[in-house]
Scaffold this active site. Sequence first.
Site, PDB file in Angstrom:
ATOM      1  N   ASP A  12       0.823  -1.222   0.000  1.00 57.36           N
ATOM      2  CA  ASP A  12       0.000   0.000   0.000  1.00 57.36           C
ATOM      3  C   ASP A  12       0.854   1.268   0.000  1.00 57.36           C
ATOM      4  OD1 ASP A  12      -2.138  -1.851   0.421  1.00 57.36           O
ATOM      5  OD2 ASP A  12      -1.758  -1.743   2.569  1.00 57.36           O
TER       6      ASP A  12
ATOM      7  N   GLU B  99     -11.541   1.255  -2.229  1.00 58.62           N
ATOM      8  CA  GLU B  99     -10.791   1.554  -1.005  1.00 58.62           C
ATOM      9  C   GLU B  99      -9.543   2.358  -1.372  1.00 58.62           C
ATOM     10  OE1 GLU B  99      -9.736  -2.248   0.621  1.00 58.62           O
ATOM     11  OE2 GLU B  99      -8.766  -2.915  -1.225  1.00 58.62           O
TER      12      GLU B  99
END
Length: 505
Positions: A20, A189
Amino acid sequence: MTAETVGTYANPVLNADWSDPDVVRVGDDFYLTASSFGRAPGLPLLHSRDLVNWTLVGHAVDHLEPAEEFAAPRHDCGVWAPSLRHHDDRFWIFWGDPDQGIFQVNAPEIRGPWTRPHLVKAGKGLIDPCPLWDDETGEAYLVHAWAKSRSGVKNRLTGHRMHPDGTELLDQGKLIVDGDRIPGWFTLEGPKLHRHDGWFWILAPAGGVETGWQGAFRSREFFGPYEERIVLEQKDTDVNGPHQGGWVRTPSGEDWFLHFQQRGAYGRVVHLQPMRWGTDGWPVLGDDGAPVAVHRRPGLPSQPPAAPATDDDFPGGRFGRQWSWTATPQDGWTPQHSGDGLKLTCVRSADAHDLRKLPNILTQRLPATPCAVEVHLRLDSEEPGARAGLAVLGDAFGWIGLQRGTDGQVHVVHRFAEAVAERERDAAHARPAPEGRVRLRIEIGAGARCRFFRDVGEGLHPSGPVFAATPWRWVGALLGLFALAPAGPGHAGAATFSHFRINPL
């Protein structure tokens, strides 16, 4: 001829589990952070001058709070999908802890000192926050996603006004993108919020980590309405699920996008994609929306090859910044700083039979290229059952090392546990280690298939069958060093590790 010599680079640029990623430029320097979940220290900080060669320069948090919540491994909790920004001459990192809420730390320099984590908004399932300070209006905003496992909600993005000092949100939030209303979209997301060309932009992935895509959303007003477009997807490449990352612009005005690719036991490796703005005002990533494998290097000054450190001689008994504990460090098992070599206390535990439950394992990321991992080990414990070794950790684990037997002798042991097993069992017969010393080696081949070796002074010998490394939930497999002893009273001695090396095969 290598990619470096012809002015190109090859993906991935970070070939290990830097999950991420988000990135920011300050002057001529680029900085990147990534998820660290429950490990300590957390929030790794990487630096580059060319977006291709990266070094690890520190961490933004020493440990997670409350400390008692992270006293045991929690590989699917803690720091999720951080956002890294630079504002008001400070670095800022926001992240979501799915069980506690949205946190923030900040610092005047990338190497710190960083503030203690500040809870910006409490709540279950608040994840992937990203702030924006709007230089045009002086307003501050924040967008975040939702974890269904904690909140019952997913596939939507919520926007807030934020106090300019980044300490609190000024409203209850508004649903600004509902993925359920976009045909075919799911698991929206990881939003990253930007201002560009008079638009509010949200770059956000959807479709899940294995098979998803990168989306872009734009609106003239922060609270919407937003229109969307898919701007990066696998197409006919072998880069599955190319999404979730950060957009950055070089001093000369080039745009680039760093994102991850899920690679099983290797975790989430990081790719660099060229980015441009189309004639219709929308971003175009990669090769017209497909990931590139090799591409022209960014138009930045040439830099020498570099990568986050892996090797360690443990000078002064200290370990390098590439290592993290599987949970918050406790008194009594941190290394003793004297002489060279890493001296780990044999921590007493009733869970010594299951490395997955232990907080006192020192870990680093599993490289995603074929390599050999070696370390020298000496067991300095007279305690029957005391053990120390080198491990490959995931939902399943395997390790090789030394153990003191009930007969007082030290043996080389090799053990493993399947993902469904509650305790380890032998992978090979124990072998004598007459001097209580051994050189340990794990060769990691394609598909994270691991072969174990031992050397007690007579050369390397293979041990046991091949072990296929597995990830944890959200986390790639880890390499680990540990020293343990059975539960009981008193000090159980220590183990000393030296000459840790990872070399390509």
